[in-house]
Scaffold this motif. Sequence first.
Motif, mmCIF file in Angstrom:
data_model
loop_
_atom_site.group_PDB
_atom_site.id
_atom_site.type_symbol
_atom_site.label_atom_id
_atom_site.label_comp_id
_atom_site.label_asym_id
_atom_site.label_seq_id
_atom_site.Cartn_x
_atom_site.Cartn_y
_atom_site.Cartn_z
ATOM 1 N N GLU A 217 0.821 -1.209 0.000
ATOM 2 C CA GLU A 217 0.000 0.000 0.000
ATOM 3 C C GLU A 217 0.858 1.264 0.000
ATOM 4 O O GLU A 217 0.557 2.230 -0.694
ATOM 5 N N LYS B 130 2.362 1.795 -3.463
ATOM 6 C CA LYS B 130 1.388 2.380 -4.392
ATOM 7 C C LYS B 130 1.223 3.872 -4.112
ATOM 8 O O LYS B 130 1.121 4.680 -5.032
ATOM 9 N N GLY B 131 1.186 4.231 -2.827
ATOM 10 C CA GLY B 131 0.985 5.621 -2.441
ATOM 11 C C GLY B 131 2.195 6.504 -2.683
ATOM 12 O O GLY B 131 2.088 7.723 -2.687
ATOM 13 N N ASP C 181 -5.580 13.134 -2.488
ATOM 14 C CA ASP C 181 -5.388 11.685 -2.457
ATOM 15 C C ASP C 181 -4.453 11.277 -1.315
ATOM 16 O O ASP C 181 -4.688 10.273 -0.644
ATOM 17 N N ARG D 9 -6.350 11.576 1.937
ATOM 18 C CA ARG D 9 -7.330 10.493 2.037
ATOM 19 C C ARG D 9 -6.650 9.190 2.463
ATOM 20 O O ARG D 9 -7.146 8.477 3.334
ATOM 21 N N GLN D 10 -5.530 8.875 1.866
ATOM 22 C CA GLN D 10 -4.811 7.647 2.206
ATOM 23 C C GLN D 10 -4.274 7.692 3.640
ATOM 24 O O GLN D 10 -4.298 6.692 4.357
ATOM 25 N N LYS E 195 -7.109 7.116 5.982
ATOM 26 C CA LYS E 195 -7.465 5.697 5.940
ATOM 27 C C LYS E 195 -6.537 4.880 6.850
ATOM 28 O O LYS E 195 -6.999 4.033 7.618
#
Length: 67
Positions: A37, A40-41, A49, A52-53, A56
């Motif tokens: 993860e 990807k980030g 974005d 937001r991640q 999360k």
Amino acid sequence: MSTRQLEVLRLYRDLIRYSQTLKYTDVSFYLARIKQEFAKGKHLENEDDIIRQMAKGREFLKNKRLI
């Protein structure tokens, strides 16, 4: 290092530390998923974005620590 980078690094470390408390979860799977993860980030450029991640990830830790 920017403040945002430090926040991301702190979240990553907190998630890794959390893996040490896992009892009923495959730790290697958990760690691989966290690394996946964050990889990807790594390429996110839109600030919304990124926020937001981060939210999360923080929410995940908050919910898991209450149990």
